[in-house]
Design a protein around this motif. Structure first.
Motif, PDB file in Angstrom:
ATOM      1  N   LEU A 109       0.835  -1.201   0.000  1.00 50.37           N
ATOM      2  CA  LEU A 109       0.000   0.000   0.000  1.00 50.37           C
ATOM      3  C   LEU A 109       0.871   1.253   0.000  1.00 50.37           C
ATOM      4  O   LEU A 109       0.585   2.217  -0.736  1.00 50.37           O
ATOM      5  CB  LEU A 109      -0.923  -0.004   1.222  1.00 50.37           C
ATOM      6  N   ALA A 110       1.951   1.240   0.773  1.00 48.06           N
ATOM      7  CA  ALA A 110       2.846   2.398   0.801  1.00 48.06           C
ATOM      8  C   ALA A 110       3.511   2.609  -0.553  1.00 48.06           C
ATOM      9  O   ALA A 110       3.659   3.745  -1.016  1.00 48.06           O
ATOM     10  CB  ALA A 110       3.909   2.197   1.879  1.00 48.06           C
ATOM     11  N   ARG A 111       3.913   1.513  -1.220  1.00 49.95           N
ATOM     12  CA  ARG A 111       4.527   1.626  -2.550  1.00 49.95           C
ATOM     13  C   ARG A 111       3.526   2.174  -3.567  1.00 49.95           C
ATOM     14  O   ARG A 111       3.870   2.998  -4.413  1.00 49.95           O
ATOM     15  CB  ARG A 111       5.037   0.261  -3.005  1.00 49.95           C
ATOM     16  N   VAL A 112       2.288   1.682  -3.502  1.00 49.51           N
ATOM     17  CA  VAL A 112       1.241   2.155  -4.415  1.00 49.51           C
ATOM     18  C   VAL A 112       1.033   3.653  -4.245  1.00 49.51           C
ATOM     19  O   VAL A 112       1.014   4.420  -5.216  1.00 49.51           O
ATOM     20  CB  VAL A 112      -0.077   1.391  -4.170  1.00 49.51           C
ATOM     21  N   ARG A 113       0.903   4.092  -3.016  1.00 53.35           N
ATOM     22  CA  ARG A 113       0.661   5.510  -2.768  1.00 53.35           C
ATOM     23  C   ARG A 113       1.855   6.364  -3.197  1.00 53.35           C
ATOM     24  O   ARG A 113       1.680   7.466  -3.746  1.00 53.35           O
ATOM     25  CB  ARG A 113       0.339   5.729  -1.292  1.00 53.35           C
ATOM     26  N   ALA A 114       3.062   5.854  -2.960  1.00 54.19           N
ATOM     27  CA  ALA A 114       4.252   6.602  -3.368  1.00 54.19           C
ATOM     28  C   ALA A 114       4.316   6.762  -4.886  1.00 54.19           C
ATOM     29  O   ALA A 114       4.640   7.839  -5.401  1.00 54.19           O
ATOM     30  CB  ALA A 114       5.518   5.909  -2.853  1.00 54.19           C
ATOM     31  N   LEU A 115       4.004   5.696  -5.620  1.00 50.29           N
ATOM     32  CA  LEU A 115       4.009   5.771  -7.086  1.00 50.29           C
ATOM     33  C   LEU A 115       2.940   6.734  -7.590  1.00 50.29           C
ATOM     34  O   LEU A 115       3.178   7.492  -8.531  1.00 50.29           O
ATOM     35  CB  LEU A 115       3.796   4.385  -7.689  1.00 50.29           C
ATOM     36  N   LEU A 116       1.779   6.720  -6.973  1.00 48.41           N
ATOM     37  CA  LEU A 116       0.709   7.619  -7.398  1.00 48.41           C
ATOM     38  C   LEU A 116       1.069   9.077  -7.123  1.00 48.41           C
ATOM     39  O   LEU A 116       0.740   9.965  -7.909  1.00 48.41           O
ATOM     40  CB  LEU A 116      -0.602   7.255  -6.701  1.00 48.41           C
ATOM     41  N   ARG A 117       1.761   9.323  -6.013  1.00 46.54           N
ATOM     42  CA  ARG A 117       2.164  10.698  -5.702  1.00 46.54           C
ATOM     43  C   ARG A 117       3.202  11.216  -6.685  1.00 46.54           C
ATOM     44  O   ARG A 117       3.261  12.407  -6.965  1.00 46.54           O
ATOM     45  CB  ARG A 117       2.733  10.788  -4.283  1.00 46.54           C
ATOM     46  N   ARG A 118       4.026  10.319  -7.221  1.00 48.09           N
ATOM     47  CA  ARG A 118       5.109  10.750  -8.104  1.00 48.09           C
ATOM     48  C   ARG A 118       4.660  10.998  -9.533  1.00 48.09           C
ATOM     49  O   ARG A 118       5.392  11.578 -10.315  1.00 48.09           O
ATOM     50  CB  ARG A 118       6.224   9.682  -8.142  1.00 48.09           C
ATOM     51  N   ARG A 119       3.490  10.531  -9.893  1.00 46.15           N
ATOM     52  CA  ARG A 119       3.101  10.563 -11.298  1.00 46.15           C
ATOM     53  C   ARG A 119       2.532  11.913 -11.704  1.00 46.15           C
ATOM     54  O   ARG A 119       1.801  12.544 -10.960  1.00 46.15           O
ATOM     55  CB  ARG A 119       2.072   9.470 -11.624  1.00 46.15           C
ATOM     56  N   GLY A 120       2.904  12.364 -12.892  1.00 46.70           N
ATOM     57  CA  GLY A 120       2.269  13.442 -13.638  1.00 46.70           C
ATOM     58  C   GLY A 120       1.776  14.633 -12.857  1.00 46.70           C
ATOM     59  O   GLY A 120       2.364  15.046 -11.874  1.00 46.70           O
TER      60      GLY A 120
END
Length: 220
Positions: A109-120
């Motif tokens: 869940l932490a990895r998912v949220r981190a990736l979403l924060r970094r995108r576009g």
């Protein structure tokens, strides 16, 4: 945010889908690589959780094909393999992150949220618009410094508006990213959640653009 899980271990896929749905994500699940490539290629997903060992087409090939076609959706790879060469191969094909089974759901869940924060666009973890602050990492909302308690779905709807401040976001776009592929209910459900947000956040923040959608403004 709408996520796609491509995982042939059905029990694991169901467990992940339930957990992520409870966090407010819209989640679709498929169990083979070819179907995963087809779904991910539609461009409707904010992130793909992709197993490597899949029937039909393995995760490396799915990831490589998506990148070759110009799709920039964040990809989190899952595998029962370990070792630096497996990780390097996954990242070399265009994956954004890599998680080895067995893993902690909290870590995923932490990895998912981190990736979403970094995108576009709207990549900042805290989105601010006038007196409103939306913390995407902590899933917390404040207006005038006071916390506003939202349900997971309410937060997801607000997030879709907050990442595009001042822009009109259509009802169809909100449905596409907040509800999953299997949703067949009344599309007016979006209006219900917009009304709930207005009640909790107060007036002047969410405008209705008749015939077009909704817009988050800073005048409230």
């Amino acid at each position: 945010m709408r996520l796609l899980i491509v995982e042939d271990e059905k029990r694991l896929a169901l467990s992940l889908a339930r957990g992520l749905t409870a966090e407010g994500f819209a989640v679709d699940v498929v169990h083979d690589g070819l179907e995963g490539l087809h779904r991910a290629g539609t461009g409707t997903y904010d992130l793909v959780v992709l197993d490597i060992m899949l029937p039909g087409m393995n995760g490396y090939r799915v990831c490589s094909a998506l990148r070759a076609a110009g799709h920039e959706v964040p990809i989190l790879m899952l595998t029962a393999k370990d070792g630096e060469y497996d990780e390097a191969e996954g990242l070399d094909t265009g994956a954004d992150d890599y998680l080895t089974k067995p893993f902690s759901y909290v870590v995923l869940l932490a990895r998912v949220r981190a990736l979403l924060r970094r995108r576009g666009p709207g990549a900042s973890p805290v989105l601010r618009l006038g007196r409103l602050a939306v913390d995407r990492g902590a899933r917390r909302v404040e207006r005038d410094g006071t916390a506003v308690q939202l349900t997971a779905k309410e937060f997801a709807v607000l997030e879709q508006l907050a990442v595009r401040p001042g822009e009109v976001v259509s009802k169809a776009e909100i449905l596409e990213h907040v509800w999953d592929f299997a949703y067949e209910g009344d599309p007016n459900i979006v209006e219900v959640y917009i009304s709930a947000l207005r009640r909790k956040l107060g007036p002047g923040l969410i405008e209705t653009v008749r015939g077009a959608g909704y817009r988050l403004v800073s005048g409230g």
